[in-house]
Design an enzyme around this catalytic site. Structure first.
Site, PDB file in Angstrom:
ATOM      1  N   CYS A   2       0.840  -1.201   0.000  1.00 10.80           N
ATOM      2  CA  CYS A   2       0.000   0.000   0.000  1.00 10.80           C
ATOM      3  C   CYS A   2       0.874   1.250   0.000  1.00 10.80           C
ATOM      4  O   CYS A   2       2.065   1.188   0.257  1.00 10.80           O
ATOM      5  CB  CYS A   2      -0.909  -0.006   1.223  1.00 10.80           C
ATOM      6  SG  CYS A   2      -1.833  -1.540   1.449  1.00 10.80           S
ATOM      7  N   ARG A  27       2.854   0.497  -7.271  1.00 11.97           N
ATOM      8  CA  ARG A  27       2.946  -0.494  -6.199  1.00 11.97           C
ATOM      9  C   ARG A  27       1.758  -1.450  -6.203  1.00 11.97           C
ATOM     10  O   ARG A  27       1.811  -2.499  -5.569  1.00 11.97           O
ATOM     11  CB  ARG A  27       3.016   0.231  -4.838  1.00 11.97           C
ATOM     12  CG  ARG A  27       4.231   1.098  -4.672  1.00 11.97           C
ATOM     13  CD  ARG A  27       4.087   2.046  -3.492  1.00 11.97           C
ATOM     14  NE  ARG A  27       4.148   1.347  -2.236  1.00 11.97           N
ATOM     15  CZ  ARG A  27       5.207   1.296  -1.440  1.00 11.97           C
ATOM     16  NH1 ARG A  27       6.324   1.889  -1.815  1.00 11.97           N
ATOM     17  NH2 ARG A  27       5.182   0.662  -0.291  1.00 11.97           N
ATOM     18  N   TRP A  73      -4.155  -2.107  -0.722  1.00 17.10           N
ATOM     19  CA  TRP A  73      -4.253  -3.455  -1.270  1.00 17.10           C
ATOM     20  C   TRP A  73      -4.871  -4.323  -0.195  1.00 17.10           C
ATOM     21  O   TRP A  73      -4.306  -4.489   0.881  1.00 17.10           O
ATOM     22  CB  TRP A  73      -2.880  -3.990  -1.676  1.00 17.10           C
ATOM     23  CG  TRP A  73      -2.989  -5.214  -2.521  1.00 17.10           C
ATOM     24  CD1 TRP A  73      -2.731  -6.497  -2.170  1.00 17.10           C
ATOM     25  CD2 TRP A  73      -3.417  -5.258  -3.883  1.00 17.10           C
ATOM     26  NE1 TRP A  73      -2.967  -7.333  -3.215  1.00 17.10           N
ATOM     27  CE2 TRP A  73      -3.389  -6.615  -4.287  1.00 17.10           C
ATOM     28  CE3 TRP A  73      -3.826  -4.286  -4.804  1.00 17.10           C
ATOM     29  CZ2 TRP A  73      -3.749  -7.021  -5.563  1.00 17.10           C
ATOM     30  CZ3 TRP A  73      -4.185  -4.703  -6.075  1.00 17.10           C
ATOM     31  CH2 TRP A  73      -4.139  -6.051  -6.440  1.00 17.10           C
ATOM     32  N   ASN A 108      -0.382   1.089   6.545  1.00 16.43           N
ATOM     33  CA  ASN A 108       0.163  -0.048   5.795  1.00 16.43           C
ATOM     34  C   ASN A 108       0.567  -1.112   6.805  1.00 16.43           C
ATOM     35  O   ASN A 108       1.099  -0.785   7.871  1.00 16.43           O
ATOM     36  CB  ASN A 108       1.409   0.341   5.000  1.00 16.43           C
ATOM     37  CG  ASN A 108       1.103   1.278   3.859  1.00 16.43           C
ATOM     38  OD1 ASN A 108      -0.054   1.508   3.520  1.00 16.43           O
ATOM     39  ND2 ASN A 108       2.142   1.825   3.257  1.00 16.43           N
ATOM     40  N   GLY A 109       0.357  -2.377   6.461  1.00 14.41           N
ATOM     41  CA  GLY A 109       0.759  -3.455   7.360  1.00 14.41           C
ATOM     42  C   GLY A 109      -0.419  -4.310   7.784  1.00 14.41           C
ATOM     43  O   GLY A 109      -1.522  -4.222   7.228  1.00 14.41           O
ATOM     44  N   GLU A 500      11.438 -19.057 -13.548  1.00 13.63           N
ATOM     45  CA  GLU A 500      11.138 -17.640 -13.710  1.00 13.63           C
ATOM     46  C   GLU A 500      10.240 -17.400 -14.917  1.00 13.63           C
ATOM     47  O   GLU A 500       9.321 -16.588 -14.883  1.00 13.63           O
ATOM     48  CB  GLU A 500      12.444 -16.846 -13.830  1.00 13.63           C
ATOM     49  CG  GLU A 500      12.285 -15.371 -14.164  1.00 13.63           C
ATOM     50  CD  GLU A 500      11.539 -14.558 -13.119  1.00 13.63           C
ATOM     51  OE1 GLU A 500      11.216 -13.394 -13.409  1.00 13.63           O
ATOM     52  OE2 GLU A 500      11.263 -15.080 -12.016  1.00 13.63           O
ATOM     53  N   LYS A 504       6.519 -15.663 -14.777  1.00 17.96           N
ATOM     54  CA  LYS A 504       6.138 -14.487 -15.554  1.00 17.96           C
ATOM     55  C   LYS A 504       4.844 -14.745 -16.326  1.00 17.96           C
ATOM     56  O   LYS A 504       3.966 -13.900 -16.400  1.00 17.96           O
ATOM     57  CB  LYS A 504       7.251 -14.108 -16.539  1.00 17.96           C
ATOM     58  CG  LYS A 504       8.435 -13.447 -15.908  1.00 17.96           C
ATOM     59  CD  LYS A 504       8.092 -12.062 -15.382  1.00 17.96           C
ATOM     60  CE  LYS A 504       9.016 -11.653 -14.252  1.00 17.96           C
ATOM     61  NZ  LYS A 504       8.736 -12.283 -12.976  1.00 17.96           N
ATOM     62  N   GLU A 507       1.865 -14.826 -13.927  1.00 14.55           N
ATOM     63  CA  GLU A 507       1.634 -13.532 -13.281  1.00 14.55           C
ATOM     64  C   GLU A 507       0.778 -12.597 -14.134  1.00 14.55           C
ATOM     65  O   GLU A 507      -0.119 -11.931 -13.608  1.00 14.55           O
ATOM     66  CB  GLU A 507       2.974 -12.831 -13.004  1.00 14.55           C
ATOM     67  CG  GLU A 507       3.668 -13.230 -11.733  1.00 14.55           C
ATOM     68  CD  GLU A 507       4.939 -12.430 -11.527  1.00 14.55           C
ATOM     69  OE1 GLU A 507       5.083 -11.839 -10.446  1.00 14.55           O
ATOM     70  OE2 GLU A 507       5.780 -12.376 -12.442  1.00 14.55           O
ATOM     71  N   HIS A 523       8.942 -38.559 -13.999  1.00 11.63           N
ATOM     72  CA  HIS A 523       8.537 -38.762 -12.607  1.00 11.63           C
ATOM     73  C   HIS A 523       7.206 -38.073 -12.297  1.00 11.63           C
ATOM     74  O   HIS A 523       6.930 -37.762 -11.136  1.00 11.63           O
ATOM     75  CB  HIS A 523       9.646 -38.263 -11.664  1.00 11.63           C
ATOM     76  CG  HIS A 523      10.913 -39.025 -11.800  1.00 11.63           C
ATOM     77  ND1 HIS A 523      11.147 -40.230 -11.176  1.00 11.63           N
ATOM     78  CD2 HIS A 523      12.029 -38.765 -12.532  1.00 11.63           C
ATOM     79  CE1 HIS A 523      12.349 -40.681 -11.498  1.00 11.63           C
ATOM     80  NE2 HIS A 523      12.911 -39.791 -12.321  1.00 11.63           N
ATOM     81  N   LYS A 622       3.294  -4.581  -6.219  1.00  9.23           N
ATOM     82  CA  LYS A 622       4.713  -4.489  -6.544  1.00  9.23           C
ATOM     83  C   LYS A 622       5.596  -4.780  -5.334  1.00  9.23           C
ATOM     84  O   LYS A 622       6.510  -5.588  -5.412  1.00  9.23           O
ATOM     85  CB  LYS A 622       5.027  -3.099  -7.100  1.00  9.23           C
ATOM     86  CG  LYS A 622       6.471  -2.931  -7.581  1.00  9.23           C
ATOM     87  CD  LYS A 622       6.780  -3.861  -8.730  1.00  9.23           C
ATOM     88  CE  LYS A 622       8.195  -3.719  -9.230  1.00  9.23           C
ATOM     89  NZ  LYS A 622       8.536  -4.786 -10.200  1.00  9.23           N
TER      90      LYS A 622
END
Length: 627
Positions: A2, A27, A73, A108-109, A500, A504, A507, A523, A622
């Site tokens: 946030c 963010r 957020w 925030n938190g 990675e 991506k 996401e 496997h 972010k």
């Protein structure tokens, strides 16, 4: 995560607050709001973008010289207007909602004991309008208020458990703003004419307003009044100016301009040659002093001493940074011959482990404020592992301040939620660390150092050549946009790159993607392979290429369609069910920095084809500054 902006001034501060929120949009957020003192508490809130909030503010002629603003957020309560910040206190008493509140607060938190505090406050007659943990803080401060906002905040903080950065003002003291932080970042902005001061969660929020920044330390409380401020530490003792010096921070708002690009993610992918060049600027040789970017070393804590002392490495990170650490493990063990563990930070701090005081604890974080990674660092330090080093993109962050040694990557601000240039800059920093440790242990010859330095200096040009493959990647993306699942395969050094690439894609395109070491196909994952499941294979011409070719044959035998990133001399040809993009050159140990770029482009163009919000993917933020 946030974002917070606050100010005390002698002018209408609302345009500054709204502009600050706009600069914090990168963010991620799902609601936003602004509150000011204007003959009482007034506010505007929205679950749309900051631009809509600005229209609301203008239509209502909201003005005030003291105010706070926030991008949220959701962690507690759905993204609805009544859950959006700022929150007002209401109570106590049965008619609390009919009486104007006196405390306005943004946060925030996460407050871990909010349920217990809510019950306590409801018993006192406070009325809750939201499902948030934040509203609890506003009521708690109100319950402790007796004419002095600072004392009320200080008393309330003693009852909180969890993480917070807060900014709060009271209608009874209209030119006063109090801020505090524990576990979430908060900064003080010193006004240019000293008649106004600011609070923010990020210096970017104050770009163009002030570049004079004071970084609050863990547990700090700041009392801001018109033209002056006071700082207090976690024990409530006044903090001298020398202990929290004002720093000039150039947070250029120009970094948030798209230029000719469609999205910030695309811009940042194409900025990677420059980001790597900047990150390696000034590296003329491999010396431990590259990691002595701190001014507060204790005796014996310089890199030359630490590197000789340690006998193992523990890497702590989250998300994309974790995958850069997984890549570095291969380098550290093959080149420096140092045993290396890589741990997901959020898991490490909650499990029993065996500490080794001769371990170098390496944290990797783009923002330097990642809550889980900071907590994991402190956990390791608490276990007696005091040799710490961070690879970080923000020189003024909490992580840099708390680590013994530092390497600052110079990727520049990254707006897109899906990390790209920060990842490759981290890899460059980690490769330098590998070489420095190898040298300290007597395992790097002059000839090897020269060879590696030449390769690193050539990276920007090599990356530019890879970016020229974009048209071929776009052709792949047209196939991927029609799929709902994908597999990514890699071996050895390139398995983390496959991880990675899968991250991506999921996401930003919302396609389910998984990555495996190619040798694990038989496997279990091979059961998923059909013509509807594209299989991306990272295939450099290294010692494992022949093994990888066997894995590719297994995919084709089950009707799977392969998309292969192959080096020019790997003798893998396009044909039925196999699509090949040839990399410009084989790059040895540094190959991961090149092979990840087409995977970034594939995710980006697939997301564009599917019409998703590339820079602000759903449910993601972010900077993850809460656990």
């Amino acid at each position: 995560m946030c974002g917070i902006v606050g100010a005390v001034s002698n002018r209408n501060i609302v345009p500054v607050l709204v502009q600050g929120l706009a600069r914090l949009e990168y963010r991620g957020y799902d609601s936003c709001g602004v509150a000011v003192y204007a003959n009482g508490l007034q506010r505007a809130r929205s679950t749309a973008r900051v631009a809509e909030l600005a229209e609301q503010v203008n239509a209502s002629h909201l003005e005030g010289s003291t105010g706070i603003a926030h991008t949220r957020w959701a962690t507690h309560g759905a993204p609805l207007v009544h859950n959006a910040h700022p929150h007002f206190s209401h109570g106590p008493g049965a008619d609390a909602l009919n009486r104007p509140g006196r405390i306005a607060l943004v946060h925030n938190g996460i407050i871990e004991n909010h349920d217990q505090l809510r019950t306590l406050l409801q018993a006192k007659g406070y009325v809750f309008q939201s499902q948030t943990d934040t509203e609890v803080i506003a009521h708690l401060i109100d319950s402790r208020y007796d004419g002095d906002l600072f004392e009320a905040v200080k008393a309330a903080l003693e009852q909180l458990r969890g993480a917070y950065a807060i900014a709060v003002f009271c209608k009874d003291e209209p030119q006063r703003l109090v801020g505090a932080r524990a576990g979430s970042p908060l900064i003080l902005g010193v006004g240019r004419d000293s008649q106004e001061h600011f609070l923010a969660s990020d210096a970017m929020a104050l770009a163009g307003v002030t570049d004079q920044i004071v970084y609050l330390e863990e547990g700090d409380i700041v009392d801001i009044q018109l033209g002056k401020y006071w700082l207090f530490d976690r024990l409530g003792k006044p903090v001298a100016a020398a202990q929290r010096p004002i720093k000039t921070v150039h947070a250029h708002s120009g970094a948030a301009e798209l230029g000719p690009y469609r999205h910030f993610m695309q811009k940042e992918i194409f900025e990677q040659p420059r980001a790597i060049a900047d990150t390696l600027q000034g590296v003329d040789g491999i010396v431990p002093e590259l990691f002595d970017q701190q001014m507060n070393h204790a005796p014996g804590s310089n890199a030359a001493h630490v590197f000789k002392e340690i006998d193992s490495v523990l890497i702590l990170a989250c998300g994309t940074s974790y995958y850069s650490g997984c890549t570095a493990k291969y380098w550290l063990e093959s080149i420096a011959k140092i045993p290396t563990q890589v741990e997901v930070a959020s898991e490490y701090r909650y499990r029993e482990s065996v500490p080794n005081p001769r371990t170098l604890v390496v944290t990797i974080t783009q923002s330097g404020e990642t809550a889980d990674t900071l907590a994991a660092l402190r956990h390791a330090q608490g276990l007696g592992m005091t040799h710490t080093l961070t690879i970080c993109n923000v020189a003024t962050s909490a992580m840099v301040r708390e680590c013994e040694l530092t390497y600052i990557t110079r990727a520049g601000i990254e707006i897109g939620v899906a990390s790209t240039k920060a990842f490759t800059a981290q890899l460059a920093g980690l490769f330098l660390l590998t070489l420095a440790l190898a040298q300290a242990k007597g395992r790097l010859s002059e000839a090897e150092e020269t060879r590696h330095l030449i390769a690193m200096r050539h990276l920007p040009a090599a990356l530019q050549a890879v970016l020229a493959l974009e048209p071929q990647v776009i052709a792949w993306s047209e196939d991927f946009a029609k799929k709902e699942n994908a597999l990514f395969l890699g071996r050895g050094l390139h398995y983390p790159i496959a991880l990675e690439g899968a991250l991506k894609l999921k996401e930003i395109s919302y396609i389910h993607a998984e990555a495996y070491p190619a040798g694990e196909l038989k496997h279990g994952p091979l059961a998923l392979v059909t013509s509807a499941m594209p299989v991306v294979t990272v295939a450099p011409n290294d010692a494992l290429l022949e093994k990888l070719k066997s894995n590719m044959h297994e995919v084709r035998a089950r009707g799977g369609v392969l998309y292969v990133l192959a080096d020019a001399d790997s003798h893998i040809e396009s044909g039925e069910g196999i699509h090949v993009i040839r990399m410009p050159e084989h790059y040895g140990e540094l190959s991961p920095l090149l092979h990840v770029v087409p995977l970034q482009l594939l995710a980006y163009h697939t997301a564009c084809a599917r019409g998703t919000d590339v820079d602000k993917p759903r449910n993601l933020a972010k900077s993850v500054t809460v656990e």
